[in-house]
Design a protein around this motif. Structure first.
Motif: not given
Length: 223
Positions: A27-31, A52-57, A60-65
């Motif tokens: 999910g959003y903000g996770s990895n 791992r989702a492609p967009f870095d937050l 830390y963490g990652h998002a799909w959009y």
């Protein structure tokens, strides 16, 4: 961590060759480590990949959009980025089939929150790409489904019939329960087989939820 394919990922190889695939989408903000914690409980006959989702937050963490907010505080999704991520996931699936010893006709996905939304989106845009979809704490975003008007025909004519396990917390404060409840009507419209289960929790996965999902998934993947 494998960084040579479209999406960074970690794997849990199966105990046999040509194994069914279970792709995990966080999910959003996770990895990729988040849902990978499920793997010790899942049959070793299944090849597991957690992406791992492609967009870095930041920090830390990652998002799909992206999730954005308007001037009134309303929240909305970046559907262009969501579609971009769906293309990346589809490309990644093709790479997985060429890279690992997995059964190309037994591809399955488990998504949580944003991962569930994209699992719905890709499976409905490309009927037959997945044999089984687990959508936990998500909803169907019709705006990212390609060819929505002809979906019923394409879904019924697909050689691989997709089954859905849907679970949601009745007091989910992130993705409203009412949003999740719209999925059955859409899946019935296209003739999909599905199970919908709810649990008295928020935005997460309860113990009962996990074991209900595991039982459903392993029966369909391994039989």
């Amino acid at each position: 961590m494998n960084t040579s394919l479209t999406l960074q990922h970690i794997t849990r190889p199966a105990s046999k060759e040509n194994a069914p695939l279970l792709l995990l989408l966080h999910g959003y903000g996770s990895n990729e480590e988040d849902l990978f914690s499920f793997t010790p409980e899942i049959s070793e006959d299944i090849f597991i990949v957690s992406a791992r989702a492609p967009f870095d937050l930041q920090p830390y963490g990652h998002a799909w959009y992206a999730i954005n907010f308007d001037a009134a505080g309303g929240k909305f999704s970046d559907n262009d980025q969501a579609r971009e991520s769906m293309v990346l996931i589809y490309t990644f699936l093709e790479e997985l089939k060429a890279t690992y010893s997995i059964d190309p006709n037994n591809l399955n996905v488990l998504g949580f929150s944003q991962g569930a939304i994209l699992s719905y989106g890709l499976s409905l845009s490309q009927p037959g790409v997945f044999r089984n979809v687990v959508a936990m704490s998500g909803y169907i975003n019709e705006d990212i489904i390609a060819g929505r008007d002809g979906l019923s025909v394409r879904f019924r004519e697909s050689e691989i019939k997709t089954n859905y396990f849907i679970s949601h917390g009745t007091v989910d404060q992130v993705v409203p329960y009412a949003w999740a409840k719209k999925a059955p009507a859409i899946l019935e419209e296209i003739g999909a087989d599905y199970v919908f289960k709810d649990y008295p929790i928020g935005h997460g996965v309860a113990r009962d939820n996990f074991y209900d999902m595991k039982d459903w998934l392993e029966k369909r993947i391994l039989n």
